[in-house]
Scaffold this motif. Structure first.
Motif, PDB file in Angstrom:
ATOM      1  N   SER A 107       0.915  -1.482  -0.307  1.00 25.25           N
ATOM      2  CA  SER A 107      -0.024  -0.267   0.567  1.00 25.25           C
ATOM      3  C   SER A 107       0.850   0.981   0.436  1.00 25.25           C
ATOM      4  CB  SER A 107      -0.855   0.189   1.413  1.00 25.25           C
ATOM      5  OG  SER A 107      -1.681  -1.645   1.369  1.00 25.25           O
ATOM      6  N   ALA A 108       1.847   1.339   0.535  1.00 24.25           N
ATOM      7  CA  ALA A 108       3.008   2.703   0.558  1.00 24.25           C
ATOM      8  C   ALA A 108       3.178   3.051  -0.541  1.00 24.25           C
ATOM      9  CB  ALA A 108       3.852   1.928   1.363  1.00 24.25           C
ATOM     10  N   ALA A 109       4.077   1.802  -0.853  1.00 19.44           N
ATOM     11  CA  ALA A 109       4.401   1.563  -2.710  1.00 19.44           C
ATOM     12  C   ALA A 109       3.058   2.019  -3.487  1.00 19.44           C
ATOM     13  CB  ALA A 109       4.761   0.404  -2.643  1.00 19.44           C
ATOM     14  N   GLU A 110       2.247   1.878  -3.680  1.00 21.41           N
ATOM     15  CA  GLU A 110       1.252   2.413  -3.540  1.00 21.41           C
ATOM     16  C   GLU A 110       0.979   3.784  -3.428  1.00 21.41           C
ATOM     17  OE1 GLU A 110      -2.540   2.804  -6.993  1.00 21.41           O
ATOM     18  OE2 GLU A 110      -1.144   1.252  -6.747  1.00 21.41           O
ATOM     19  N   MET A 111       1.149   4.274  -2.596  1.00 18.80           N
ATOM     20  CA  MET A 111       1.207   5.669  -2.628  1.00 18.80           C
ATOM     21  C   MET A 111       1.671   6.629  -2.969  1.00 18.80           C
ATOM     22  SD  MET A 111       2.494   7.858   0.230  1.00 18.80           S
ATOM     23  CE  MET A 111       3.144   6.429   1.262  1.00 18.80           C
ATOM     24  N   LEU A 112       3.289   5.860  -2.474  1.00 20.42           N
ATOM     25  CA  LEU A 112       4.490   6.645  -3.284  1.00 20.42           C
ATOM     26  C   LEU A 112       4.537   6.098  -4.739  1.00 20.42           C
ATOM     27  CD1 LEU A 112       7.397   4.541  -1.733  1.00 20.42           C
ATOM     28  CD2 LEU A 112       6.863   7.711  -1.737  1.00 20.42           C
ATOM     29  N   HIS A 113       3.847   6.428  -5.564  1.00 17.84           N
ATOM     30  CA  HIS A 113       3.148   5.628  -7.009  1.00 17.84           C
ATOM     31  C   HIS A 113       2.171   7.187  -7.254  1.00 17.84           C
ATOM     32  CE1 HIS A 113       2.374   4.780 -11.084  1.00 17.84           C
ATOM     33  NE2 HIS A 113       1.296   4.790 -10.951  1.00 17.84           N
ATOM     34  N   GLN A 114       1.584   7.486  -6.686  1.00 14.71           N
ATOM     35  CA  GLN A 114       0.301   8.408  -7.115  1.00 14.71           C
ATOM     36  C   GLN A 114       0.655   9.623  -6.365  1.00 14.71           C
ATOM     37  OE1 GLN A 114      -3.822   7.547  -5.005  1.00 14.71           O
ATOM     38  NE2 GLN A 114      -3.317   5.649  -5.762  1.00 14.71           N
ATOM     39  N   LYS A 115       2.466   9.880  -5.174  1.00 13.97           N
ATOM     40  CA  LYS A 115       2.516  10.772  -5.809  1.00 13.97           C
ATOM     41  C   LYS A 115       3.032  11.214  -6.458  1.00 13.97           C
ATOM     42  CE  LYS A 115       3.003  11.676  -0.354  1.00 13.97           C
ATOM     43  NZ  LYS A 115       1.449  12.832  -0.507  1.00 13.97           N
ATOM     44  N   ARG A 116       3.681   9.845  -7.301  1.00  8.28           N
ATOM     45  CA  ARG A 116       4.943  10.376  -8.487  1.00  8.28           C
ATOM     46  C   ARG A 116       4.208  11.150  -9.170  1.00  8.28           C
ATOM     47  NH1 ARG A 116       8.506  12.720  -9.777  1.00  8.28           N
ATOM     48  NH2 ARG A 116       8.997  11.406 -12.276  1.00  8.28           N
ATOM     49  N   VAL A 117       2.810  10.259  -9.270  1.00  6.60           N
ATOM     50  CA  VAL A 117       2.310  10.635 -11.002  1.00  6.60           C
ATOM     51  C   VAL A 117       1.541  12.381 -10.670  1.00  6.60           C
ATOM     52  CG1 VAL A 117       0.014  10.230 -11.370  1.00  6.60           C
ATOM     53  CG2 VAL A 117       0.813   8.271 -11.416  1.00  6.60           C
ATOM     54  N   ILE A 118       1.372  12.632  -9.489  1.00  8.86           N
ATOM     55  CA  ILE A 118       1.250  14.418  -9.032  1.00  8.86           C
ATOM     56  C   ILE A 118       2.271  14.537  -9.293  1.00  8.86           C
ATOM     57  CG2 ILE A 118       0.558  15.935  -7.797  1.00  8.86           C
ATOM     58  CD1 ILE A 118      -1.590  14.051  -6.321  1.00  8.86           C
TER      59      ILE A 118
ATOM     60  N   LEU B 110       9.816   0.654  -6.613  1.00  8.79           N
ATOM     61  CA  LEU B 110       8.525   1.186  -5.712  1.00  8.79           C
ATOM     62  C   LEU B 110       8.458   0.465  -3.808  1.00  8.79           C
ATOM     63  CD1 LEU B 110       6.121   2.283  -8.282  1.00  8.79           C
ATOM     64  CD2 LEU B 110       7.678   4.268  -6.476  1.00  8.79           C
ATOM     65  N   ALA B 114       9.546   1.843  -0.007  1.00  5.74           N
ATOM     66  CA  ALA B 114       8.600   2.254   0.830  1.00  5.74           C
ATOM     67  C   ALA B 114       9.086   1.230   1.494  1.00  5.74           C
ATOM     68  CB  ALA B 114       7.126   1.447   0.330  1.00  5.74           C
ATOM     69  N   TYR B 118       9.962   3.896   5.236  1.00  3.33           N
ATOM     70  CA  TYR B 118       9.365   3.119   6.438  1.00  3.33           C
ATOM     71  C   TYR B 118      10.307   3.705   7.942  1.00  3.33           C
ATOM     72  CZ  TYR B 118       5.087   5.842   4.792  1.00  3.33           C
ATOM     73  OH  TYR B 118       3.689   5.994   4.974  1.00  3.33           O
ATOM     74  N   GLN B 172      11.582  13.892  -5.619  1.00  6.83           N
ATOM     75  CA  GLN B 172      10.687  13.621  -6.087  1.00  6.83           C
ATOM     76  C   GLN B 172       9.301  12.918  -5.913  1.00  6.83           C
ATOM     77  OE1 GLN B 172      11.796  13.071  -9.345  1.00  6.83           O
ATOM     78  NE2 GLN B 172      13.500  13.538  -9.627  1.00  6.83           N
ATOM     79  N   PHE B 173       9.247  12.620  -4.844  1.00  7.18           N
ATOM     80  CA  PHE B 173       7.960  12.662  -4.551  1.00  7.18           C
ATOM     81  C   PHE B 173       6.886  13.853  -3.935  1.00  7.18           C
ATOM     82  CE2 PHE B 173       9.991   8.311  -5.354  1.00  7.18           C
ATOM     83  CZ  PHE B 173       9.165   7.968  -5.376  1.00  7.18           C
ATOM     84  N   PHE B 187      -2.251   2.310   6.646  1.00  8.40           N
ATOM     85  CA  PHE B 187      -2.382   1.459   5.890  1.00  8.40           C
ATOM     86  C   PHE B 187      -3.037   0.014   6.607  1.00  8.40           C
ATOM     87  CE2 PHE B 187       0.960   3.668   3.932  1.00  8.40           C
ATOM     88  CZ  PHE B 187       1.084   4.457   3.514  1.00  8.40           C
TER      89      PHE B 187
ATOM     90  N   MET C   1      -0.039  -0.626 -11.518  1.00  7.49           N
ATOM     91  CA  MET C   1      -1.403   0.259 -10.877  1.00  7.49           C
ATOM     92  C   MET C   1      -1.526   1.054 -11.407  1.00  7.49           C
ATOM     93  SD  MET C   1       1.282   1.678  -7.808  1.00  7.49           S
ATOM     94  CE  MET C   1       2.410  -0.039  -7.304  1.00  7.49           C
ATOM     95  N   LEU C   4      -2.961   6.951 -11.821  1.00  8.55           N
ATOM     96  CA  LEU C   4      -4.025   7.774 -10.990  1.00  8.55           C
ATOM     97  C   LEU C   4      -4.557   8.480 -12.134  1.00  8.55           C
ATOM     98  CD1 LEU C   4      -4.484   8.798  -8.062  1.00  8.55           C
ATOM     99  CD2 LEU C   4      -3.403  10.807  -8.437  1.00  8.55           C
ATOM    100  N   LEU C   6      -6.058  12.443 -12.827  1.00  7.56           N
ATOM    101  CA  LEU C   6      -5.496  13.629 -12.171  1.00  7.56           C
ATOM    102  C   LEU C   6      -6.552  14.338 -12.947  1.00  7.56           C
ATOM    103  CD1 LEU C   6      -2.038  14.238 -13.940  1.00  7.56           C
ATOM    104  CD2 LEU C   6      -2.186  14.086 -11.635  1.00  7.56           C
TER     105      LEU C   6
END
Lengths: 261, 211, 211
Positions: A107-118, B110, B114, B118, B172-173, B187, C1, C4, C6
């Motif tokens: 889930s954390a990886a998914e969250m990071l992925h979404q942040k990258r998309v932004i 990724l 992650a 953490y 980057q993030f 989570f 994945m 997203l 946008l």
């Protein structure tokens, strides 16, 4: 039992990934995993992978063993009296904990992925170049990783050092005499040095020629001698008694420098 | 080039005009620089009290946040940085030329990132334990992209190298700092909610396990 | 994945009524491009009438002209372009100069430093031998940056100076002591070198040494 899933055989990044997928796709309660069913499905996946020549790493096999172990533990009848005194932990617990931990990081990886998309939708356009002074030449901002990597590259280059012509001015006979002097100084007194080895280390034809002339000069000075143990054997270079008197002072080098100038 | 006396630029003369001037300079500086600049760096370089700099920076952030602006002054990696707003990406994309180098990371990369984010500082064996996978090749990718860095060694047998995330990771993030990451517990709660409890299919009943 | 979506980020099609939105987009576009964009180019790309685009661009020019802005939207070469205002150039230049530069090393310097780090104490001829490069050394740069120091002399004829890394080196690379340096074996375990970047031909390297 038929597998309820269409396995994407190469899709799983490790056994935890596969198990999680089996559990989540079938909407199984992770806190009460039907271990026999999951084990069977897991083994079927491995079987299919085998048939399709998909390479499975050791940890897939280790996990299979773990599953079978848990299954056998759950089949053993438990003494209800002993259970009261010393309640045994669910044999599945450790696995469940690992699965949950793994899932949290997914889930954390998914969250990071979404942040990258932004971030990919955001652009910055710094104009600092216009304000940098000319003497501010760009270099590398380096990390420890760069340092190790660089050393590795240097060593790799040493291994496969190609022969190439370097700047004509770079090597001279006096240079080579100094080079040889250093080589002999770093060796023990009686050591014979392979002539071929010395020549192979040179990176240009010019260097080889200079080395050859340097050897002749040093033989002339009686600083070194040539040895050959058998008639067609390797030619070796050996330090002679005259070495010290020839290089004990800088005078010899000064004379040679002048001679080749 | 002569060194300009920056103290001329409106220090200690508390008139509104000077403050406007300082704000203009801050805007120009943030526009120009490529690294996120901290309020402290700016204050030190301009010779102004940090409180004042911080207040004006916050004003800039608030002003650019208004919808009629397509730009934003963001707090990233402990500093301030100018960028376009994400919501205009479609319109802007057509005009962008090679500004942001693409950063494409695999799922494995990724996940590894992650775990490091953490659990930092964390060793390669610990990362593999959590991911349930052998092989550290993604670490190299992450090191190469400067998203992680070495951070000393763990004092256990073998002295394995510890890894941590970098400032580049924050950039980057789009993170202000590490505390901006959601907690792992969040989570977990997400996961729990997804467990659609009862009604397991009959053959999966735990009873059948033992029978 | 999944990508997203946008569009969730609040984008609406710029409609005739939503001038603020359009203005925001124009601002972002002018910021992002390096070449001046003409009103016509923008109008064509966004599908809006040129008069409207021109009017909003003029509004942007007027707004950024106000003294509290350090940036300006200028009409140059028949197009619009964002830039810093000339009156703040000295302040910006002075600021950029004061930014503490990151540790920057040329490739030659980095190579030399790597050899010293792993082979110390080591002499200049030995470094050259390992690097396989002749020519001017970068030892001076490294000495100036206090990354290396002299460490006595080697007991051979000529008594060449030995070099070692310094405390500053440890600080710069975040090492507690030299034993924390990753070994080459550890490095190789990070995944086989996939020969990411092709080595520049040796000629160029040798040439850059002399340059």
């Amino acid at each position: 039992m038929t597998a309820p899933l269409n396995f994407h055989l190469e899709h799983y990044d490790g056994p935890l990934d596969l198990l999680l997928d089996l559990i989540r796709k079938q909407e199984i309660n992770i806190y009460d995993i039907p271990i026999a069913q999951i084990t069977a499905q897991y083994l079927e996946y491995m079987q299919r992978a085998l048939e399709m020549d998909v390479e499975l790493s050791a940890e897939f096999i280790y996990m299979a063993a773990t599953l079978i172990h848990i299954k056998s533990k759950m089949l053993l009848p438990r003494d209800p009296e002993l259970d009261k005194l010393l309640p045994e932990e669910d044999p599945r617990k450790e696995l469940v904990d690992r699965l949950l931990e793994h899932e949290r990081f997914k889930s954390a990886a998914e969250m990071l992925h979404q942040k990258r998309v932004i971030e990919e939708a955001v652009w910055s356009n710094p104009q600092i170049e216009q304000f940098l002074a000319e003497d501010n030449n760009p270099g590398l901002a380096v990390t420890l990783f760069d340092l190790v990597k660089t050393f590795q590259v240097v060593l790799e280059r040493t291994k496969s050092r190609p022969i190439y012509e370097i700047d004509k001015e770079d090597v001279s006979v006096p240079d080579m005499i100094r080079y040889l002097r250093n080589v002999f100084e770093n060796e023990s007194r009686s050591e014979t040095i392979s002539a071929r080895g010395l020549f192979e280390r040179q990176r240009s034809r010019r260097a080889m020629i200079c080395l050859f002339l340097a050897v002749l000069e040093m033989v002339k000075l009686q600083a070194i001698g040539l040895v050959q143990n058998d008639s067609f054997g390797e030619i070796g270079l050996k330090r002679l008694k005259g070495f010290e008197s020839a290089f004990g002072s800088e005078q010899t080098m000064t004379v040679i420098d002048e001679g080749y100038h | 080039m002569e060194e300009l006396d920056l103290s001329q630029l409106g220090e200690e003369r508390p008139s509104g005009g000077d403050e406007a001037q300082l704000k203009a300079i801050l805007e120009a500086i943030i526009y120009v620089t490529d690294e996120p600049l901290s309020a402290q760096q700016i204050a030190a370089a301009l010779g102004h009290p940090i409180d004042k700099i911080k207040r004006i920076l916050d004003e800039l952030v608030a002003e650019y946040a208004r919808p009629e602006h397509g730009l934003t002054v963001r707090e990233v990696a402990g500093g301030y940085k100018m960028a376009t707003k994400a919501e205009h990406h479609e319109a802007v994309r057509a005009f962008v030329k090679k500004l942001t180098p693409p950063l494409k990371l695999s799922l494995a990369a990724l996940e590894t990132l992650a775990v490091i984010a953490y659990k930092q500082p964390v060793t390669a064996p610990e990362i593999m334990e959590i991911r349930g996978v052998q092989g550290a090749s993604v670490l190299k990718t992450l090191l190469e992209r400067k998203l992680i860095a070495e951070s000393g060694r763990k004092n256990v047998v073998g002295k394995p190298i510890l890894y941590k995330t970098t400032k580049e990771f924050l950039v980057q993030f789009g993170l202000k700092d590490l505390s901006e990451l959601p907690t792992l517990k969040e989570f977990e709660e997400l996961g729990r909610m997804e467990v659609v409890e009862p009604d397991p299919p009959p053959e999966t009943k735990a009873a059948s396990e033992h029978g």
